[in-house]
Design a protein around this motif. Structure first.
Motif, mmCIF file in Angstrom:
data_model
loop_
_atom_site.group_PDB
_atom_site.id
_atom_site.type_symbol
_atom_site.label_atom_id
_atom_site.label_comp_id
_atom_site.label_asym_id
_atom_site.label_seq_id
_atom_site.Cartn_x
_atom_site.Cartn_y
_atom_site.Cartn_z
ATOM 1 N N HIS A 18 41.417 63.429 59.744
ATOM 2 C CA HIS A 18 40.722 65.084 59.391
ATOM 3 C C HIS A 18 41.369 65.731 58.235
ATOM 4 N N LYS A 19 42.718 65.603 57.915
ATOM 5 C CA LYS A 19 43.077 66.381 56.957
ATOM 6 C C LYS A 19 42.695 65.550 55.690
ATOM 7 N N THR A 20 42.371 64.307 55.517
ATOM 8 C CA THR A 20 41.922 63.976 54.467
ATOM 9 C C THR A 20 40.314 64.476 54.271
ATOM 10 N N ARG A 21 39.693 64.344 55.227
ATOM 11 C CA ARG A 21 38.270 64.715 55.197
ATOM 12 C C ARG A 21 38.378 66.324 54.550
ATOM 13 N N ARG A 22 39.239 67.120 55.044
ATOM 14 C CA ARG A 22 39.021 68.458 54.588
ATOM 15 C C ARG A 22 39.548 68.564 53.250
ATOM 16 N N HIS A 23 40.453 67.816 52.649
ATOM 17 C CA HIS A 23 40.723 67.385 51.413
ATOM 18 C C HIS A 23 39.667 67.047 50.484
ATOM 19 N N VAL A 24 39.035 66.040 50.761
ATOM 20 C CA VAL A 24 38.241 65.237 50.273
ATOM 21 C C VAL A 24 36.984 66.220 49.947
ATOM 22 N N PHE A 25 36.596 66.562 51.120
ATOM 23 C CA PHE A 25 35.038 67.401 51.093
ATOM 24 C C PHE A 25 35.086 68.839 50.920
ATOM 25 N N LYS A 26 36.349 68.990 50.193
ATOM 26 C CA LYS A 26 36.655 70.753 50.152
ATOM 27 C C LYS A 26 35.327 71.451 49.473
ATOM 28 N N ASP A 27 34.881 72.459 50.040
ATOM 29 C CA ASP A 27 33.815 73.323 49.761
ATOM 30 C C ASP A 27 32.596 72.733 50.012
ATOM 31 N N ASP A 28 32.415 71.553 50.832
ATOM 32 C CA ASP A 28 31.016 70.856 51.003
ATOM 33 C C ASP A 28 30.775 70.928 52.282
ATOM 34 N N ASP A 29 30.193 72.105 52.988
ATOM 35 C CA ASP A 29 30.235 72.199 54.370
ATOM 36 C C ASP A 29 29.350 71.093 55.268
ATOM 37 N N ARG A 30 28.409 70.639 54.520
ATOM 38 C CA ARG A 30 27.471 69.514 55.038
ATOM 39 C C ARG A 30 28.444 68.287 55.259
#
Length: 109
Positions: A18-30
């Motif tokens: 989840h931490k990586t997800r938040r970092h990789v997809f930052k600013d992309d809500d979808r």
């Protein structure tokens, strides 16, 4: 290993994904939502797994997914009909080394 140790390892990889997800997809809500749902779904599907061997394999797979996301995924945004704006993270940018047909001599006299 005991069940408590595996529980800690599973929670750690869950948190790291989840931490990586938040970092990789930052600013992309979808993408953030889709990745969150997929991660949660996969962990939920396997929450009753008791086989030590299966748990080890799933932990290994989860770590591989986390590494791929962190090291290989670049965000892109459609800005015009045939144009995509790439947003690579700083950690993905490498120095460009020009190609040479003749290798450099590694040892200098």
């Amino acid at each position: 290993r005991t069940a408590a140790v595996y529980k800690i390892l599973v929670l750690r990889v869950f948190r790291d994904l989840h931490k990586t997800r938040r970092h990789v997809f930052k600013d992309d809500d979808r993408a953030l939502t889709a990745a969150r749902l997929k991660i949660n779904d996969e962990f939920q599907k396997n929450k009753n797994e008791t086989s030590e061997e299966n748990i080890k394999e799933m932990l290994k797979m989860a770590r591989a997914v986390e590494t791929i996301l962190r090291e290989n995924v670049i965000q892109g945004e459609h800005v015009e009909q045939n144009k995509i704006l790439l947003r690579p993270r700083e950690s993905l940018l490498l120095d460009n080394v020009p190609y040479s047909d003749t290798p450099r001599n590694k040892t200098r006299p």
